[in-house]
Scaffold this active site. Sequence first.
Site, PDB file in Angstrom:
ATOM      1  N   GLU A   1      -4.664   7.694  -2.901  1.00 25.74           N
ATOM      2  CA  GLU A   1      -5.172   6.413  -2.410  1.00 25.74           C
ATOM      3  C   GLU A   1      -5.470   5.462  -3.575  1.00 25.74           C
ATOM      4  O   GLU A   1      -5.392   4.247  -3.410  1.00 25.74           O
ATOM      5  CB  GLU A   1      -6.415   6.655  -1.537  1.00 25.74           C
ATOM      6  CG  GLU A   1      -6.755   5.526  -0.601  1.00 25.74           C
ATOM      7  CD  GLU A   1      -5.748   5.269   0.525  1.00 25.74           C
ATOM      8  OE1 GLU A   1      -4.751   6.020   0.623  1.00 25.74           O
ATOM      9  OE2 GLU A   1      -5.955   4.305   1.286  1.00 25.74           O
TER      10      GLU A   1
ATOM     11  N   HIS B   1       1.819   4.639  -2.761  1.00 20.05           N
ATOM     12  CA  HIS B   1       1.973   6.080  -2.475  1.00 20.05           C
ATOM     13  C   HIS B   1       3.368   6.549  -2.911  1.00 20.05           C
ATOM     14  O   HIS B   1       3.532   7.621  -3.491  1.00 20.05           O
ATOM     15  CB  HIS B   1       1.800   6.351  -0.986  1.00 20.05           C
ATOM     16  CG  HIS B   1       0.387   6.270  -0.490  1.00 20.05           C
ATOM     17  ND1 HIS B   1      -0.639   6.993  -1.047  1.00 20.05           N
ATOM     18  CD2 HIS B   1      -0.175   5.550   0.528  1.00 20.05           C
ATOM     19  CE1 HIS B   1      -1.779   6.729  -0.385  1.00 20.05           C
ATOM     20  NE2 HIS B   1      -1.517   5.853   0.566  1.00 20.05           N
TER      21      HIS B   1
ATOM     22  N   HIS C   1       0.846  -1.203   0.000  1.00 23.19           N
ATOM     23  CA  HIS C   1       0.000   0.000   0.000  1.00 23.19           C
ATOM     24  C   HIS C   1       0.881   1.252   0.000  1.00 23.19           C
ATOM     25  O   HIS C   1       0.744   2.128  -0.864  1.00 23.19           O
ATOM     26  CB  HIS C   1      -0.909  -0.026   1.237  1.00 23.19           C
ATOM     27  CG  HIS C   1      -1.805   1.162   1.376  1.00 23.19           C
ATOM     28  ND1 HIS C   1      -3.137   1.147   1.023  1.00 23.19           N
ATOM     29  CD2 HIS C   1      -1.561   2.429   1.826  1.00 23.19           C
ATOM     30  CE1 HIS C   1      -3.663   2.337   1.242  1.00 23.19           C
ATOM     31  NE2 HIS C   1      -2.737   3.140   1.742  1.00 23.19           N
ATOM     32  N   GLU C   2       1.801   1.315   0.958  1.00 21.94           N
ATOM     33  CA  GLU C   2       2.656   2.503   1.054  1.00 21.94           C
ATOM     34  C   GLU C   2       3.567   2.622  -0.171  1.00 21.94           C
ATOM     35  O   GLU C   2       3.938   3.725  -0.580  1.00 21.94           O
ATOM     36  CB  GLU C   2       3.478   2.479   2.348  1.00 21.94           C
ATOM     37  CG  GLU C   2       2.645   2.428   3.642  1.00 21.94           C
ATOM     38  CD  GLU C   2       1.585   3.522   3.755  1.00 21.94           C
ATOM     39  OE1 GLU C   2       1.773   4.608   3.181  1.00 21.94           O
ATOM     40  OE2 GLU C   2       0.547   3.263   4.426  1.00 21.94           O
TER      41      GLU C   2
HETATM   42 ZN    ZN Z   1      -2.990   5.229   1.954  1.00 18.75          ZN
END
Ligand code: ZN
Length: 520
Positions: free
Chosen positions: A314, A288, A284-285
């Site tokens: 996101e 980003h 997830h990170e």
């Molecule tokens: Zn996030």
Amino acid sequence: MTSAPEPAQSSPQTTSDLAELKRLLNQVSDVNAAASLMSWDQETQMPPDAARVRGLQMATLAGLGHELFTAPRVSELLERAQPEQSGPDQSDPQQAETDAALLKVTRRDHAKATRLPTAFVEEQSQAASEAHHAWIEARKNDDFASFAPHLSRMVDLARRYAEYQGFKDHPYDALIDDYEPGMKAAQVKAIFADLRDRTLPLLRRIVAAGDATDYSVLRRPFAAQSQRQFGLKIAQEAFGLNPSFSRLDESAHPFQTNFSRDDIRVTTRFDEAYFPMSLFGTWHETGHAMYEHGVSARLERTPLSRGASLGVHESQSRMFENLLGRSRPFWQRHFEEFAQAAPEVARGQDAESLYRAVNRVRPDLIRVEADEVTYNFHIMLRFELELSLLEGTLAVAELPEAWNARMQEFLGVTPPDDAQGVLQDIHWSAGLIGYFPTYTLGNLLSVQLLDAAKQDAQITEQVDRAEYTLLREWLVQNVHQYGRSRLPAEIVQAATGRPLSADAYVKYLEEKYSDIYGLS
Ligand code: ZN
């Protein structure tokens, strides 16, 4: 770039205004980067006794950054500066366009920063600090009543903030604009209503279908060091998180931060008895991180040099975490490697059983642990409550009851206490009202973007065997490179050919989970 010598300028007045403005904005960016670096260090490396002085140092830098940005000279230059038509970067055909975007966005940021009286900013910061401490205690003691007066104050401050910024239709518009520029409460309402009507029946069918595999496998032991190695190897080799511009550390709450596009920090946390937390958290990170790394170097050290909005951000993290990391081709490709890293987890399992296990759908209490189907209901609930609080149709004292009623209505579960209900999130204690919808907007956008990328047959062919180089190039080209120089709605329209809607996400959920749960 700013380090290059500046050649003679043909239109001295406008060029020097813009050049001076850019130099000042570079300074603001540098001071903010120093503050962010201190904050990253605080979360990952700093010895505990350093906390008190570190807080003061960070406050000084934050104040300095704000002072530099709101200085009278910046206002003057912002009024006078013009995009360069024949300046030093004439060789770059996009220079005038970039300059125009820089002026537009910086004027917008500057107006927002200067509309607020200093006394209000101080009051808000003080109230948030007190509310944050009250929230920690209230959650620990399951005591909503002790937090309620602080929350009332944060709601009141949010209303006043909206008044200062101004709005046409709804005070919520002024709040969400800080996180999702250009988005309006009415649009969110319409998209969420559509999403709710189309996914609630699906959720009911999934729940009725029962388990799709043995989920106890998720709780089998997996050493933290091995989780780190496997998670990072995938982040680097499959998702492009090159160690030449990034590093991975451990923190209590995972996050991504960066000080330039080539200096990116990602954090994760480990549970040896629940590996999905670190693996999917890391990926997830990484989503980003790859967004920030993809922003054009031409925007470096300016207000444009980061993601367009929280929702677009996101969409990138969710794409790597869920659409790719929780896909069947991904587990088919990486199962052997996973089995070597986690022999106890993999015993008696195969790619298909692991794929099903990591895609478990289960209505539950806690937002951050929610799956792809139930997650958005946690957000809709918060959005509806925020609107009612702002409108004054719901009193803070009635909030726990309203929360629990909606949990029952959407997910069929009722929190046994407020700590696992209305007190679970940090956001409201920090005054972050208007923030929650960006999580769901990001989920919806992740699928809309992936569908658009897969219009290219070569990208589809690669993604179907869990290979992502062409997809990553498409994302840089269509989303990342622009940073904040385009509004989210402009990026979405240009990249996907239509405005954001729930359509692609609903179709994705129906196909994926009908297959996993054997729904007809
Ligand atoms: Zn996030």
